[in-house]
Design a protein around this motif. Sequence first.
Motif, PDB file in Angstrom:
ATOM      1  N   GLU A  22      50.236  22.564  25.092  1.00 47.22           N
ATOM      2  CA  GLU A  22      50.282  23.597  26.113  1.00 47.22           C
ATOM      3  C   GLU A  22      50.152  24.939  25.399  1.00 47.22           C
ATOM      4  O   GLU A  22      50.936  25.238  24.493  1.00 47.22           O
ATOM      5  CB  GLU A  22      51.601  23.518  26.876  1.00 47.22           C
ATOM      6  N   HIS A  32      45.627  22.690  26.608  1.00 49.22           N
ATOM      7  CA  HIS A  32      45.807  23.064  28.005  1.00 49.22           C
ATOM      8  C   HIS A  32      46.283  24.509  28.048  1.00 49.22           C
ATOM      9  O   HIS A  32      47.437  24.791  27.719  1.00 49.22           O
ATOM     10  CB  HIS A  32      46.822  22.122  28.670  1.00 49.22           C
ATOM     11  N   ILE A  47      47.603  27.749  29.667  1.00 48.29           N
ATOM     12  CA  ILE A  47      48.358  28.205  30.830  1.00 48.29           C
ATOM     13  C   ILE A  47      48.082  29.697  30.989  1.00 48.29           C
ATOM     14  O   ILE A  47      48.366  30.486  30.091  1.00 48.29           O
ATOM     15  CB  ILE A  47      49.883  27.990  30.642  1.00 48.29           C
TER      16      ILE A  47
END
Length: 70
Positions: free
Chosen positions: A8, A60, A62
């Motif tokens: 993340e 990923h 954010i």
Amino acid sequence: MKQTIIFEISQEEDGGFVAECLTEDIFTQGDTWEELKMNINEAVKGFYFDRPFYPNVKLHLIKDEILVVQ
């Protein structure tokens, strides 16, 4: 089948990036996207140094953004 780990990624206010693996205790950062990818690569190699292969890595991002609906 090769294992896949997911990082993340969040962007800091100063423009840098912070990455945290969701399944392993792997953390790193980078001032640019390219530097972050290199640092993730090195961190994964270090974490899995005693294994015969490295997992696939997914990033990923954010994005913290406010959308004003009109």
